[in-house]
Write an enzyme that holds these catalytic residues in place. Structure first.
Site, short mmCIF file in Angstrom:
data_model
loop_
_atom_site.label_atom_id
_atom_site.label_comp_id
_atom_site.label_asym_id
_atom_site.label_seq_id
_atom_site.Cartn_x
_atom_site.Cartn_y
_atom_site.Cartn_z
N ARG A 214 7.52 -9.10 15.47
CA ARG A 214 8.04 -7.78 15.10
C ARG A 214 7.01 -6.72 15.46
O ARG A 214 5.80 -6.95 15.35
CB ARG A 214 8.32 -7.75 13.59
N ASP B 236 0.87 5.18 1.87
CA ASP B 236 0.18 5.86 2.95
C ASP B 236 -0.50 7.11 2.39
O ASP B 236 0.01 7.73 1.46
CB ASP B 236 1.17 6.24 4.07
N HIS C 195 4.77 0.10 -0.25
CA HIS C 195 5.52 -0.69 0.72
C HIS C 195 4.64 -1.77 1.35
O HIS C 195 3.41 -1.72 1.23
CB HIS C 195 6.14 0.22 1.80
N HIS D 292 0.85 -1.19 0.00
CA HIS D 292 0.00 0.00 0.00
C HIS D 292 0.89 1.24 0.00
O HIS D 292 2.09 1.15 0.26
CB HIS D 292 -0.89 0.02 1.26
#
Ligand SMILES: C=C1C[C@]23C[C@@]1(O)CC[C@H]2[C@@]12CCC[C@@](C)(C(=O)O1)[C@H]2[C@@H]3C(=O)O
Ligand code: AKG
Ligand code: FE2
Length: 372
Positions: A298, A233, A288, A231
């Site tokens: 994570r 941002d 990204h 996607h």
């Protein structure tokens, strides 16, 4: 961050009714079908990742050439890492530890602070899940403004200490985001005189922002799972703290997916769609995603920064002219979030009024605008 209604309003018209399947990831030995992604093997996914030798620029904010370095990184990558940014390591540690504590709560407890279908804040799966047939290997918690209401549901006795950490982080991130925005604009030759985001009487208006905490549990078969799907941002820029575990990948045209390795104390800065519009496509918003790994969970913490609510974002006057017509129509962040909620990765194309003179189209249609 006082503009909670702005961001919340954007989603009211587009409620996301996700069949919220809350898995207890830690108990799973294999991936259920609902979370199994088949690997796409197109030209954007090089099969031998080790051939990728290019790396995302790391920029020291105290470097005398900071403007040129930032400009070059925004133009060629749409993403950079910054060091010497002034955010104390202790604050990064504290926000990381608070986030870890949050995601370690029992599922039933986290669900007390679940995000409502037409809301923006709270616990839940990624908003963008509704655009994919498979679920992602992650949990998220979105905070707009004060986290108090939701944190009280999570920790009725001692929510204030968690609120204090988040509020301090939001305050520091806002300062850094402002500073970075002016550096990025400076690299385009734009000064404070050129950009008036003040009210009619000169009163300064508050920017808007959201904090997104992401948690990616360790995964028994990482090749078949997706932490957070690709996607861009919707922001001006996003500041991401990814702690010490890698997982963030950015798409570099002609190269494919490139991992952004965590650097101690470093912060990742992504160009968002609104900066893409403001720069008339000169600084592309970066596509990204987050991948997961077999052994380690994570955490990442994204500060999504945008302009004041009522400000119309359009290509900067200084960047348009007879040979550079404006490629996008004016739009507020609120409106853009609505467009994104409806059209997801096609949102930028929906705002475009004119094809670039070189004839190429947007990445968000899986083809990148290339101008300048
Ligand atoms: C301000 C925002 C940007 C965001 C939607 C949101 O209201 C809060 C969450 C943000 C986030 C974080 C993960 C990726 C993303 C695409 C999503 O689904 O929620 C972004 C949204 C965005 O940038 O469009
Ligand atoms: O976890 C990451 O590295 C990416 C997170 C992200 O892209 C986001 O929150 O918007
Ligand atoms: Fe993102």
């Amino acid at each position: 961050m006082p503009s909670r209604s702005l961001l919340a309003d954007a989603f009211r018209a587009y409620p996301v009714h996700l069949h919220q399947k809350h898995l207890d990831f830690s108990s799973l030995q294999e991936i259920p079908d609902s979370h199994k992604w088949t690997q796409v093997d197109d030209e954007r996914h090089p099969s031998v990742e080790s051939f990728v030798t290019e790396s995302v620029p790391v920029i020291d904010l105290l470097d005398p050439n900071v403007l040129q370095n930032i400009g070059h990184a925004c133009k060629t990558w749409g993403v950079l890492q910054v060091t010497n940014h002034g955010i104390p390591i202790s604050l990064l540690d504290n926000v990381e530890s608070a986030s870890r504590t949050l995601f370690c709560l029992p599922t039933q407890q986290k669900l007390k602070a679940a995000r409502s279908p037409d809301g923006v804040s709270g616990y839940g799966v990624a908003r963008i899940s509704s655009f994919f047939s498979k679920l992602m290997w992650s949990e998220g918690f979105t905070i707009v403004g004060s986290p108090q209401e939701h944190f009280r549901q999570l920790w009725p006795q001692d929510y204030t200490k968690f609120c204090d950490v988040i509020e301090e982080y939001e305050k520091e991130m806002q300062k850094l985001a402002r500073r970075l925005t002016w550096l990025v604009l400076g690299s385009l030759g734009i000064t404070k005189k050129d950009l008036k985001w003040d009210g009619p009487k000169g009163e300064s208006k508050e920017s808007s922002a959201a904090l997104q905490l992401n948690y990616y549990p360790a995964c028994p078969d990482p090749d078949q799972a997706m932490g957070l799907a690709e996607h861009t941002d919707s922001t001006l820029l996003t500041i991401l703290y990814q702690s010490n575990t890698s997982g963030l990948q950015v798409l570099k045209e002609g190269t494919g997916w490139v991992t952004v390795p965590p650097i101690p104390g470093g912060l990742v800065v992504n160009v968002g769609d609104l900066l893409h519009i403001l720069s008339n496509g000169l600084y592309p918003s970066v596509l990204h995603r987050a991948v997961v790994n077999r052994t380690q969970h994570r955490l990442s913490i994204a500060y999504l920064y945008g302009p004041p609510s009522s400000v119309q974002i359009s290509p900067l006057q200084k960047l348009v002219g007879p040979n550079h017509p404006p490629l996008y129509r004016p739009i507020t962040w609120n409106e853009y979030l609505g467009t994104k909620a409806k059209h997801f990765n096609k949102a930028l194309s929906c705002v475009r009024i004119c094809a670039p003179l070189n004839g190429r189209v947007d990445v968000n249609d899986h083809n990148r605008v290339k101008v300048g």
